[in-house]
Design a protein around this motif. Structure first.
Motif, PDB file in Angstrom:
ATOM      1  N   GLN A   1      53.232 -66.354   9.828  1.00 42.42           N
ATOM      2  CA  GLN A   1      53.374 -64.994   9.907  1.00 42.42           C
ATOM      3  C   GLN A   1      53.129 -64.318  11.067  1.00 42.42           C
ATOM      4  O   GLN A   1      53.597 -63.316  11.821  1.00 42.42           O
ATOM      5  CB  GLN A   1      53.007 -64.117   8.497  1.00 42.42           C
ATOM      6  N   HIS A   2      51.692 -64.482  11.423  1.00 40.44           N
ATOM      7  CA  HIS A   2      50.895 -63.925  12.556  1.00 40.44           C
ATOM      8  C   HIS A   2      52.077 -64.419  13.853  1.00 40.44           C
ATOM      9  O   HIS A   2      52.292 -63.616  14.609  1.00 40.44           O
ATOM     10  CB  HIS A   2      49.731 -64.154  12.801  1.00 40.44           C
ATOM     11  N   LEU A   3      52.308 -65.718  13.852  1.00 37.61           N
ATOM     12  CA  LEU A   3      53.219 -66.154  14.993  1.00 37.61           C
ATOM     13  C   LEU A   3      54.485 -65.598  15.160  1.00 37.61           C
ATOM     14  O   LEU A   3      54.845 -65.261  16.222  1.00 37.61           O
ATOM     15  CB  LEU A   3      53.164 -67.721  14.933  1.00 37.61           C
ATOM     16  N   PHE A   4      55.265 -65.453  13.948  1.00 39.34           N
ATOM     17  CA  PHE A   4      56.469 -64.855  13.693  1.00 39.34           C
ATOM     18  C   PHE A   4      56.440 -63.416  14.323  1.00 39.34           C
ATOM     19  O   PHE A   4      57.274 -63.102  15.181  1.00 39.34           O
ATOM     20  CB  PHE A   4      57.016 -64.834  12.606  1.00 39.34           C
ATOM     21  N   LYS A   5      55.428 -62.652  13.960  1.00 33.72           N
ATOM     22  CA  LYS A   5      55.182 -61.362  14.533  1.00 33.72           C
ATOM     23  C   LYS A   5      55.022 -61.451  15.933  1.00 33.72           C
ATOM     24  O   LYS A   5      55.611 -60.570  16.708  1.00 33.72           O
ATOM     25  CB  LYS A   5      53.919 -60.556  13.760  1.00 33.72           C
ATOM     26  N   LYS A   6      54.202 -62.173  16.469  1.00 35.03           N
ATOM     27  CA  LYS A   6      54.004 -62.198  17.928  1.00 35.03           C
ATOM     28  C   LYS A   6      54.974 -62.653  19.019  1.00 35.03           C
ATOM     29  O   LYS A   6      55.179 -62.090  20.066  1.00 35.03           O
ATOM     30  CB  LYS A   6      52.630 -63.206  18.251  1.00 35.03           C
ATOM     31  N   LEU A   7      55.930 -63.464  18.360  1.00 32.62           N
ATOM     32  CA  LEU A   7      57.031 -64.161  18.806  1.00 32.62           C
ATOM     33  C   LEU A   7      58.264 -63.216  18.757  1.00 32.62           C
ATOM     34  O   LEU A   7      59.406 -63.320  18.994  1.00 32.62           O
ATOM     35  CB  LEU A   7      57.399 -65.522  18.538  1.00 32.62           C
ATOM     36  N   ASN A   8      58.111 -62.148  17.823  1.00 31.23           N
ATOM     37  CA  ASN A   8      59.145 -61.363  17.203  1.00 31.23           C
ATOM     38  C   ASN A   8      60.252 -62.081  16.656  1.00 31.23           C
ATOM     39  O   ASN A   8      61.564 -61.937  17.035  1.00 31.23           O
ATOM     40  CB  ASN A   8      59.776 -60.269  18.326  1.00 31.23           C
ATOM     41  N   VAL A   9      60.063 -63.174  15.779  1.00 30.97           N
ATOM     42  CA  VAL A   9      61.041 -63.835  14.931  1.00 30.97           C
ATOM     43  C   VAL A   9      61.101 -63.877  13.457  1.00 30.97           C
ATOM     44  O   VAL A   9      60.028 -62.914  13.023  1.00 30.97           O
ATOM     45  CB  VAL A   9      61.051 -65.406  15.636  1.00 30.97           C
ATOM     46  N   LYS A  10      62.014 -64.290  12.812  1.00 35.36           N
ATOM     47  CA  LYS A  10      61.917 -64.115  11.272  1.00 35.36           C
ATOM     48  C   LYS A  10      61.693 -65.392  10.633  1.00 35.36           C
ATOM     49  O   LYS A  10      61.478 -65.472   9.543  1.00 35.36           O
ATOM     50  CB  LYS A  10      63.457 -63.495  10.981  1.00 35.36           C
ATOM     51  N   ASN A  11      61.916 -66.535  11.325  1.00 33.80           N
ATOM     52  CA  ASN A  11      61.690 -67.707  10.714  1.00 33.80           C
ATOM     53  C   ASN A  11      61.208 -68.950  11.499  1.00 33.80           C
ATOM     54  O   ASN A  11      61.003 -68.906  12.551  1.00 33.80           O
ATOM     55  CB  ASN A  11      63.000 -68.090   9.921  1.00 33.80           C
ATOM     56  N   ASN A  12      61.075 -70.209  10.840  1.00 33.25           N
ATOM     57  CA  ASN A  12      60.609 -71.193  11.527  1.00 33.25           C
ATOM     58  C   ASN A  12      61.441 -71.737  12.840  1.00 33.25           C
ATOM     59  O   ASN A  12      61.004 -72.324  13.865  1.00 33.25           O
ATOM     60  CB  ASN A  12      60.498 -72.516  10.831  1.00 33.25           C
ATOM     61  N   THR A  13      62.600 -71.767  12.669  1.00 35.47           N
ATOM     62  CA  THR A  13      63.618 -72.130  13.531  1.00 35.47           C
ATOM     63  C   THR A  13      63.702 -71.284  14.914  1.00 35.47           C
ATOM     64  O   THR A  13      63.594 -71.774  16.023  1.00 35.47           O
ATOM     65  CB  THR A  13      65.288 -72.224  12.954  1.00 35.47           C
ATOM     66  N   GLN A  14      63.527 -70.010  14.750  1.00 32.63           N
ATOM     67  CA  GLN A  14      63.425 -68.969  15.833  1.00 32.63           C
ATOM     68  C   GLN A  14      62.286 -69.190  16.502  1.00 32.63           C
ATOM     69  O   GLN A  14      62.000 -69.297  17.678  1.00 32.63           O
ATOM     70  CB  GLN A  14      63.689 -67.622  15.393  1.00 32.63           C
ATOM     71  N   ALA A  15      61.372 -69.416  15.835  1.00 30.71           N
ATOM     72  CA  ALA A  15      59.692 -69.794  16.366  1.00 30.71           C
ATOM     73  C   ALA A  15      59.649 -70.853  17.182  1.00 30.71           C
ATOM     74  O   ALA A  15      59.296 -70.908  18.264  1.00 30.71           O
ATOM     75  CB  ALA A  15      58.731 -69.571  15.332  1.00 30.71           C
ATOM     76  N   TYR A  16      60.563 -71.935  16.586  1.00 27.92           N
ATOM     77  CA  TYR A  16      60.456 -73.255  17.278  1.00 27.92           C
ATOM     78  C   TYR A  16      60.989 -73.070  18.871  1.00 27.92           C
ATOM     79  O   TYR A  16      60.774 -73.459  19.846  1.00 27.92           O
ATOM     80  CB  TYR A  16      61.033 -74.303  16.547  1.00 27.92           C
ATOM     81  N   ILE A  17      62.226 -72.358  18.647  1.00 27.68           N
ATOM     82  CA  ILE A  17      63.227 -72.047  19.872  1.00 27.68           C
ATOM     83  C   ILE A  17      62.384 -71.264  21.002  1.00 27.68           C
ATOM     84  O   ILE A  17      62.266 -71.898  22.025  1.00 27.68           O
ATOM     85  CB  ILE A  17      64.535 -71.415  19.505  1.00 27.68           C
ATOM     86  N   ILE A  18      61.559 -70.437  20.409  1.00 34.28           N
ATOM     87  CA  ILE A  18      60.794 -69.447  21.553  1.00 34.28           C
ATOM     88  C   ILE A  18      59.823 -70.308  21.959  1.00 34.28           C
ATOM     89  O   ILE A  18      59.413 -70.397  23.261  1.00 34.28           O
ATOM     90  CB  ILE A  18      60.471 -68.186  21.015  1.00 34.28           C
ATOM     91  N   ALA A  19      59.129 -70.949  21.275  1.00 31.02           N
ATOM     92  CA  ALA A  19      57.922 -71.657  21.592  1.00 31.02           C
ATOM     93  C   ALA A  19      58.404 -72.760  22.592  1.00 31.02           C
ATOM     94  O   ALA A  19      57.737 -73.228  23.662  1.00 31.02           O
ATOM     95  CB  ALA A  19      57.077 -72.362  20.464  1.00 31.02           C
ATOM     96  N   LEU A  20      59.485 -73.522  22.348  1.00 29.81           N
ATOM     97  CA  LEU A  20      59.953 -74.478  23.202  1.00 29.81           C
ATOM     98  C   LEU A  20      60.107 -73.925  24.280  1.00 29.81           C
ATOM     99  O   LEU A  20      59.809 -74.538  25.601  1.00 29.81           O
ATOM    100  CB  LEU A  20      61.047 -75.122  22.646  1.00 29.81           C
ATOM    101  N   ASN A  21      61.071 -72.719  24.591  1.00 28.60           N
ATOM    102  CA  ASN A  21      61.357 -72.145  25.770  1.00 28.60           C
ATOM    103  C   ASN A  21      60.354 -71.625  26.623  1.00 28.60           C
ATOM    104  O   ASN A  21      60.327 -71.573  27.682  1.00 28.60           O
ATOM    105  CB  ASN A  21      62.458 -70.972  25.614  1.00 28.60           C
TER     106      ASN A  21
END
Length: 145
Positions: free
Chosen positions: A60-80
């Motif tokens: 949840q903290h990571l989602f908030k920091k990356l401004n995403v809503k789910n694991n897939t979005q977090a993965y995409i941002i982290a990879l990018n």
């Protein structure tokens, strides 16, 4: 042939200005890496020897920091952002080369995911739509070559 993914935290992530600005922790990336590899929250808690609720909190903290809503979005941002690296492996096929997915191969990989050339479990139509919008917002047209 089943492809399995192994996710590594990019050792240089801690020098990334974006990661510093967002205050992303190593533990948050550890949890995300295990999620992307397919582990459930309870399994992640056992692997990292932390409480099950802590896994949820880190995500949840990571989602908030990356401004995403789910694991897939977090993965995409982290990879990018080059915070994580992915390798595709084929168990039992030692002579098949391992494919590394980095920020450099990001667009091609996601173009294939959007088009259905690569099938990824838990990558929904809603995730595809979000990815298309995200790519466009960042000036990337994955279908223009």
């Amino acid at each position: 042939m089943e492809i399995q993914y192994k996710v590594d935290i990019n050792p240089s992530y801690e020098w990334s200005e974006q990661a510093k600005d967002l205050n992303i922790s190593h533990r948050e990336l550890e949890v995300l890496a295990l999620v992307v590899e397919g582990y459930k929250n309870k399994e992640i808690a056992q692997i990292l020897k932390i409480n099950h609720q802590s896994v949820k909190n880190h995500l949840q903290h990571l989602f908030k920091k990356l401004n995403v809503k789910n694991n897939t979005q977090a993965y995409i941002i982290a990879l990018n952002m080059n915070l994580i690296k992915m390798r595709g492996t084929m168990p039992g096929y030692k002579d098949v080369p391992v494919t590394e997915i980095t920020a450099d191969s990001f667009i091609e990989h996601f173009r294939k995911m959007i088009s259905g050339e690569i099938r990824v479990e838990k990558f929904s139509e809603k995730d595809k739509q979000w990815l298309k919008v995200w790519l466009k917002e960042h000036g990337i047209d994955p279908f223009k070559w």
